[in-house]
Design a protein around this motif. Structure first.
Motif, PDB file in Angstrom:
ATOM      1  N   TRP A 258     -30.534  47.816 -49.635  1.00  0.00           N
ATOM      2  CA  TRP A 258     -29.744  46.867 -48.870  1.00  0.00           C
ATOM      3  C   TRP A 258     -28.316  47.362 -48.643  1.00  0.00           C
ATOM      4  CZ3 TRP A 258     -31.402  41.648 -51.537  1.00  0.00           C
ATOM      5  CH2 TRP A 258     -32.707  41.331 -51.140  1.00  0.00           C
ATOM      6  N   GLU A 259     -27.815  48.230 -49.521  1.00  0.00           N
ATOM      7  CA  GLU A 259     -26.464  48.781 -49.334  1.00  0.00           C
ATOM      8  C   GLU A 259     -26.430  49.666 -48.080  1.00  0.00           C
ATOM      9  OE1 GLU A 259     -23.922  47.809 -51.185  1.00  0.00           O
ATOM     10  OE2 GLU A 259     -25.212  46.643 -52.533  1.00  0.00           O
TER      11      GLU A 259
ATOM     12  N   ARG B  18     -26.377  47.477 -45.132  1.00  0.00           N
ATOM     13  CA  ARG B  18     -25.030  46.935 -44.920  1.00  0.00           C
ATOM     14  C   ARG B  18     -24.162  47.922 -44.140  1.00  0.00           C
ATOM     15  NH1 ARG B  18     -22.302  45.518 -50.087  1.00  0.00           N
ATOM     16  NH2 ARG B  18     -21.797  47.708 -50.160  1.00  0.00           N
TER      17      ARG B  18
ATOM     18  N   LYS C  20     -25.128  47.811 -40.528  1.00  0.00           N
ATOM     19  CA  LYS C  20     -24.588  46.597 -39.924  1.00  0.00           C
ATOM     20  C   LYS C  20     -23.107  46.755 -39.603  1.00  0.00           C
ATOM     21  CE  LYS C  20     -23.845  42.392 -38.626  1.00  0.00           C
ATOM     22  NZ  LYS C  20     -23.973  42.139 -37.203  1.00  0.00           N
ATOM     23  N   LYS C  21     -22.355  47.342 -40.536  1.00  0.00           N
ATOM     24  CA  LYS C  21     -20.914  47.545 -40.326  1.00  0.00           C
ATOM     25  C   LYS C  21     -20.640  48.455 -39.127  1.00  0.00           C
ATOM     26  CE  LYS C  21     -19.216  47.400 -45.093  1.00  0.00           C
ATOM     27  NZ  LYS C  21     -18.583  48.270 -46.102  1.00  0.00           N
TER      28      LYS C  21
ATOM     29  N   THR D 127     -26.126  42.309 -47.269  1.00  0.00           N
ATOM     30  CA  THR D 127     -26.112  43.186 -46.089  1.00  0.00           C
ATOM     31  C   THR D 127     -25.162  42.727 -44.998  1.00  0.00           C
ATOM     32  OG1 THR D 127     -27.910  41.998 -44.975  1.00  0.00           O
ATOM     33  CG2 THR D 127     -28.528  43.837 -46.449  1.00  0.00           C
ATOM     34  N   GLY D 128     -24.885  41.423 -44.948  1.00  0.00           N
ATOM     35  CA  GLY D 128     -24.076  40.897 -43.860  1.00  0.00           C
ATOM     36  C   GLY D 128     -24.844  40.839 -42.546  1.00  0.00           C
ATOM     37  N   CYS D 129     -26.159  41.019 -42.611  1.00  0.00           N
ATOM     38  CA  CYS D 129     -26.992  41.044 -41.408  1.00  0.00           C
ATOM     39  C   CYS D 129     -27.086  39.661 -40.766  1.00  0.00           C
ATOM     40  CB  CYS D 129     -28.391  41.561 -41.735  1.00  0.00           C
ATOM     41  SG  CYS D 129     -28.421  43.353 -41.915  1.00  0.00           S
TER      42      CYS D 129
END
Length: 186
Positions: free
Chosen positions: A29-30, A33, A36-37, A62-64
């Motif tokens: 998941w990192e 992330r 996503k960034k 993740t901020g997804c």
């Protein structure tokens, strides 16, 4: 690169090409992330989603913009618990835990799925419909295996639309009610 080429959404699996079959391992998941960034378009995370808590944790880490999930297929059946057979058998995983349909009956799910299939502008492949029904109805099919064969033989999108397959689902529900009644009566 994909965004510049016109991609409007991306699903990031979070695993390497080598992570297949028995070598699947956990999705990172990192890494998702970081993807996503780097992008402005919506990104969906995929991997390690079995329970509602996983959905929430994945989105937080993740901020997804969303998650995508499917069935667990690489773990031997003897190891996987019934409630870990994947999310095609419980698409309600995306509902909040206090929602009245968070633990819906498999028959409610199957009929709602058929409603969606009927509402689509393009016809869904009969094999896809049956595959999804097998997955959703698995707990009930384990009790009455003959229904699996009946679903397999039932014509899809005949003159009556999906009514033939709906009848099979209803028959299975009725059979299980009778079986449960007889079990309780013993």
């Amino acid at each position: 690169m994909m965004e510049a080429a016109g991609a409007q959404i991306l699903t990031c699996h979070g695993r390497t090409r080598e992570m297949k079959g028995q070598m699947t391992g956990l999705a990172d998941w990192e890494v998702i992330r970081e993807v996503k960034k780097a992008l402005k378009i919506p990104v969906f995370a995929n991997g390690n989603i079995l329970y509602r808590e996983d959905v929430d944790r994945c989105l937080e880490i993740t901020g997804c913009d969303g998650v995508m999930t499917a069935e667990v297929s690489s773990t031997p059946r003897s190891i996987v618990q019934a409630d870990e057979q994947g999310n095609l058998s419980n698409p309600a995983i995306f509902l909040p835990p206090d929602h009245k349909y968070f633990h819906p009956s498999v028959f409610l799910l199957a009929n709602r799925y058929l409603d969606i299939v009927e509402s689509l502008k393009t016809r869904t492949s009969p094999s896809a419909v049956k595959s999804h029904l097998f997955r959703m109805l698995k707990p009930a099919l384990d009790v009455d295996e003959s229904i699996r064969e009946q679903i397999g033989r039932t014509p899809m999108f005949a003159e009556d639309g999906l009514e033939s397959i709906r009848k099979v689902v209803k028959d299975l529900e009725e059979r299980l009610k009778v079986s449960l009644f007889l079990l309780v009566a013993d």
